[in-house]
Design a protein around this motif. Structure first.
Motif, PDB file in Angstrom:
ATOM      1  N   PRO A  38     -73.299  14.872 -22.913  1.00 21.35           N
ATOM      2  CA  PRO A  38     -73.304  15.669 -24.148  1.00 21.35           C
ATOM      3  C   PRO A  38     -72.114  16.623 -24.171  1.00 21.35           C
ATOM      4  CG  PRO A  38     -75.493  15.628 -23.162  1.00 21.35           C
ATOM      5  CD  PRO A  38     -74.563  15.016 -22.144  1.00 21.35           C
ATOM      6  N   ILE A  39     -71.496  16.798 -25.330  1.00 21.95           N
ATOM      7  CA  ILE A  39     -70.334  17.680 -25.394  1.00 21.95           C
ATOM      8  C   ILE A  39     -70.779  19.130 -25.253  1.00 21.95           C
ATOM      9  CG2 ILE A  39     -69.105  16.040 -26.861  1.00 21.95           C
ATOM     10  CD1 ILE A  39     -69.390  18.112 -29.143  1.00 21.95           C
ATOM     11  N   HIS A  40     -69.868  19.962 -24.753  1.00 24.05           N
ATOM     12  CA  HIS A  40     -70.178  21.379 -24.584  1.00 24.05           C
ATOM     13  C   HIS A  40     -69.473  22.203 -25.654  1.00 24.05           C
ATOM     14  CE1 HIS A  40     -66.228  21.936 -22.713  1.00 24.05           C
ATOM     15  NE2 HIS A  40     -66.520  21.012 -21.806  1.00 24.05           N
ATOM     16  N   VAL A  41     -69.720  23.507 -25.623  1.00 23.17           N
ATOM     17  CA  VAL A  41     -69.171  24.390 -26.649  1.00 23.17           C
ATOM     18  C   VAL A  41     -67.651  24.306 -26.678  1.00 23.17           C
ATOM     19  CG1 VAL A  41     -68.910  26.807 -27.329  1.00 23.17           C
ATOM     20  CG2 VAL A  41     -71.147  25.956 -26.635  1.00 23.17           C
ATOM     21  N   ARG A  93     -72.893   4.470 -26.163  1.00 19.43           N
ATOM     22  CA  ARG A  93     -73.551   4.528 -27.474  1.00 19.43           C
ATOM     23  C   ARG A  93     -74.468   5.746 -27.569  1.00 19.43           C
ATOM     24  NH1 ARG A  93     -74.080  -1.121 -26.834  1.00 19.43           N
ATOM     25  NH2 ARG A  93     -76.208  -0.849 -26.043  1.00 19.43           N
ATOM     26  N   GLU A  94     -75.222   5.999 -26.503  1.00 25.39           N
ATOM     27  CA  GLU A  94     -76.151   7.131 -26.500  1.00 25.39           C
ATOM     28  C   GLU A  94     -75.398   8.452 -26.658  1.00 25.39           C
ATOM     29  OE1 GLU A  94     -78.857   9.512 -23.233  1.00 25.39           O
ATOM     30  OE2 GLU A  94     -78.632   7.337 -22.986  1.00 25.39           O
ATOM     31  N   MET A  95     -74.319   8.617 -25.892  1.00 23.37           N
ATOM     32  CA  MET A  95     -73.580   9.873 -25.942  1.00 23.37           C
ATOM     33  C   MET A  95     -72.772  10.018 -27.235  1.00 23.37           C
ATOM     34  SD  MET A  95     -74.380  11.721 -23.406  1.00 23.37           S
ATOM     35  CE  MET A  95     -76.054  11.039 -23.359  1.00 23.37           C
ATOM     36  N   THR A  96     -72.320   8.896 -27.807  1.00 18.59           N
ATOM     37  CA  THR A  96     -71.646   8.959 -29.105  1.00 18.59           C
ATOM     38  C   THR A  96     -72.614   9.429 -30.173  1.00 18.59           C
ATOM     39  OG1 THR A  96     -70.109   7.183 -28.502  1.00 18.59           O
ATOM     40  CG2 THR A  96     -70.380   7.647 -30.849  1.00 18.59           C
ATOM     41  N   ALA A  97     -73.823   8.882 -30.180  1.00 18.59           N
ATOM     42  CA  ALA A  97     -74.834   9.306 -31.157  1.00 18.59           C
ATOM     43  C   ALA A  97     -75.176  10.784 -30.980  1.00 18.59           C
ATOM     44  CB  ALA A  97     -76.092   8.442 -31.019  1.00 18.59           C
ATOM     45  N   ARG A  98     -75.262  11.231 -29.725  1.00 19.56           N
ATOM     46  CA  ARG A  98     -75.552  12.643 -29.460  1.00 19.56           C
ATOM     47  C   ARG A  98     -74.410  13.536 -29.957  1.00 19.56           C
ATOM     48  NH1 ARG A  98     -78.271  15.578 -25.339  1.00 19.56           N
ATOM     49  NH2 ARG A  98     -77.967  17.797 -25.817  1.00 19.56           N
ATOM     50  N   TYR A  99     -73.181  13.092 -29.731  1.00 15.21           N
ATOM     51  CA  TYR A  99     -72.011  13.837 -30.213  1.00 15.21           C
ATOM     52  C   TYR A  99     -72.024  13.967 -31.729  1.00 15.21           C
ATOM     53  CZ  TYR A  99     -67.212  13.824 -32.090  1.00 15.21           C
ATOM     54  OH  TYR A  99     -66.087  14.049 -32.845  1.00 15.21           O
ATOM     55  N   VAL A 100     -72.286  12.871 -32.420  1.00 15.80           N
ATOM     56  CA  VAL A 100     -72.327  12.913 -33.885  1.00 15.80           C
ATOM     57  C   VAL A 100     -73.464  13.821 -34.361  1.00 15.80           C
ATOM     58  CG1 VAL A 100     -72.731  11.540 -35.966  1.00 15.80           C
ATOM     59  CG2 VAL A 100     -71.227  10.660 -34.166  1.00 15.80           C
ATOM     60  N   ILE A 279     -70.874  24.989 -18.040  1.00 15.67           N
ATOM     61  CA  ILE A 279     -70.925  24.557 -19.430  1.00 15.67           C
ATOM     62  C   ILE A 279     -72.174  25.060 -20.145  1.00 15.67           C
ATOM     63  CG2 ILE A 279     -69.611  22.465 -18.922  1.00 15.67           C
ATOM     64  CD1 ILE A 279     -72.274  20.920 -19.193  1.00 15.67           C
ATOM     65  N   ARG A 280     -72.045  25.183 -21.451  1.00 19.20           N
ATOM     66  CA  ARG A 280     -73.161  25.377 -22.360  1.00 19.20           C
ATOM     67  C   ARG A 280     -73.050  24.244 -23.369  1.00 19.20           C
ATOM     68  NH1 ARG A 280     -75.773  30.032 -24.612  1.00 19.20           N
ATOM     69  NH2 ARG A 280     -75.185  31.115 -22.717  1.00 19.20           N
ATOM     70  N   THR A 281     -74.006  23.331 -23.390  1.00 19.30           N
ATOM     71  CA  THR A 281     -73.876  22.196 -24.299  1.00 19.30           C
ATOM     72  C   THR A 281     -73.897  22.677 -25.740  1.00 19.30           C
ATOM     73  OG1 THR A 281     -76.241  21.746 -24.477  1.00 19.30           O
ATOM     74  CG2 THR A 281     -75.043  20.679 -22.658  1.00 19.30           C
ATOM     75  N   LEU A 282     -73.242  21.919 -26.595  1.00 17.03           N
ATOM     76  CA  LEU A 282     -73.209  22.296 -28.005  1.00 17.03           C
ATOM     77  C   LEU A 282     -74.606  22.294 -28.589  1.00 17.03           C
ATOM     78  CD1 LEU A 282     -71.748  22.974 -30.619  1.00 17.03           C
ATOM     79  CD2 LEU A 282     -71.348  20.519 -30.953  1.00 17.03           C
ATOM     80  N   GLY A 283     -75.421  21.285 -28.235  1.00 12.62           N
ATOM     81  CA  GLY A 283     -76.778  21.235 -28.767  1.00 12.62           C
ATOM     82  C   GLY A 283     -77.582  22.468 -28.395  1.00 12.62           C
TER      83      GLY A 283
END
Length: 457
Positions: A38-41, A93-100, A279-283
């Motif tokens: 998952p992307i972070h802040v 695919r999972e991480m791309t969907a999470r990013y979007v 890190i602090r994930t964006l979500g």
């Protein structure tokens, strides 16, 4: 004619005026995430910067195409997939969907194109073939490397000497033994044991190196010599230096006219990074802080400078959002802007036109907010038109919606679920989410900025 815009160009080291190739059309390519987690802040900062830049340029009169790529073929993806005992394609695919899903929650709209490396293989291989044919690259043992010594301009973006140019490939088993020079970098990598995806090429089954992906994706969508190439300052070397070298060596033309880099988000005096573990994930940040305050936090610092992530910075962003909402509650319907509002608006736009100076722009925005409260206290009445235009450039015009018309977080998550299901062609789940939204009193309306929720009925 659109307003003249100047941007600091990393290549020349100073401000340059934006000069479109054709009419007022502007192509912007911003390097996106490598989807292994998952992307972070910190990853979100370039997404916010270049989404806001697109909005501002469009408001000013330019026709903008924003491209943000997804790197879904990479060593880090293979390693993360092995740790989770997943096929690498499934993890990507999972991480791309999470990013979007996470970036959708920022409320800034989607880029005009979001190419994936896995879907650009034909163009990637063709670009490597052109480099080999021109003598700028060589094949060895199924790998292909760019011959740095063949390109006279190497180092002109980062202004580094060859002694300071570590490609970060020394940890790849055997790479130093087969390279002509330690400064050469990989364009194509032969398939290795344990890698579960590969593509055909003239040099055998394998996959592209990181840098060649972006050169191919950018050229395929925006052409050559496009207006702005951007990303985080950590990409200046080697990623963007290598993009310049391989494109100019193959095509004898520049990849981009301007190179625009944002500073890093810092936590405890360090760059926010998965490898450092700070890190602090964006979500998680969106859950805790909310999209409005998070976008305001990013906007509070000049894009070229590092930005500290702290409770104090977040609290200041929340307070700023509250000040705007307080004025919004007191304003009448949209209407013609008064002269004093236009003055603030003109200064706001001038600040953004001068190297996208969002702190100076925010000073004018809050100058309008403060003066607006004083004039309302004195009995004046005016609409929110000019304020709405300013907030739209920042992706925050939703702050002017009445509280009753502002979707709650649960409803926004339902909207995200519906859009993700539609992308996956899971129409049953999409319809279920739509029905639940209607039961909550919301309907989905498509807009140029993407789907949004409006009160049903």
């Amino acid at each position: 004619m659109p307003r003249p815009v100047r941007i600091h160009d990393t290549l020349t080291g100073g401000p340059r005026e934006l000069e479109p190739r054709q009419d007022a059309r502007v192509g912007v390519y911003a390097c996106g995430p490598t989807v292994y987690a998952p992307i972070h802040v910190g990853n979100a900062r370039p997404y916010v910067v270049f989404s806001q830049l697109k909005r501002f340029l469009e408001h000013t009169g330019y026709d903008v195409t924003l491209v943000v790529n997804v790197t879904d073929v990479n060593d880090k993806i293979y390693a993360a997939a092995r740790e989770r005992a997943l096929p690498s394609e499934e993890l990507a695919r999972e991480m791309t969907a999470r990013y979007v899903e996470d970036t959708d929650r920022l409320g800034l709209g989607r880029p005009d194109a979001e190419p994936k490396a896995s879907e650009t293989m034909e163009a990637i291989v063709a670009l490597i073939v052109a480099l080999v044919d021109a003598g700028h690259a060589y094949a060895t043992g199924g790998d292909v490397y760019f011959r740095v010594a063949s390109f006279d301009g190497y180092g002109k973006l980062s202004n580094r000497s060859l002694a300071d140019m570590d490609q970060g490939e020394d940890d790849v088993p055997g790479s130093q033994a087969v390279k002509e020079s330690p400064h050469d970098f990989a364009l194509w990598k032969a398939r290795k044991p344990g890698e579960d995806t590969s593509w055909p090429s003239p040099w055998g089954e394998g996959r592209p190196g990181w840098h060649i992906e972006c050169s191919a994706m950018a050229e395929r969508i925006l052409g050559l010599d496009f207006e702005i190439h951007g990303g985080g300052s950590d990409l200046v070397f080697p990623h963007h230096e290598n993009e310049i070298a391989q494109t100019e060596a193959a095509r004898a033309r520049p990849l981009a006219r301007l190179w625009m880099h944002n500073g890093m988000v810092q936590f405890a005096d360090e760059k926010m990074s998965k490898s450092v573990g700070n890190i602090r994930t964006l979500g998680a940040a969106l859950d805790e802080i909310g999209p409005d305050a998070l976008v305001m936090y990013f906007t509070s610092g000049h894009y070229r400078q590092p930005l500290a992530f702290s409770e104090a910075a977040v609290d200041q962003a929340r307070a700023s959002i509250d000040r705007i909402r307080e004025l919004a509650r007191r304003l009448g319907p949209d209407g013609a802007a008064a002269g004093w509002m236009r003055t603030h608006q003109d200064r706001f736009l001038a600040a953004l036109a001068d190297d996208f100076n969002t702190p100076a722009a925010l000073a004018e925005l809050f100058g309008l907010v403060g003066e607006g409260h004083r004039r309302l206290d004195a009995g004046e009445r005016f609409g929110a038109g000019a304020l709405r235009d300013m907030l739209w450039c920042l992706g925050l015009d939703r702050l002017l919606e009445p509280d009753s018309e502002r979707p709650d977080d649960d409803s926004l998550r339902l909207l995200e679920r519906r859009e993700a299901a539609r992308r996956d062609r899971d129409f049953a789940t999409a319809d279920s989410a739509r029905d639940e939204l209607l039961a909550r009193g919301w309907e989905v309306r498509d807009t140029p900025e993407g789907p949004r929720l409006v009160r049903a009925g």
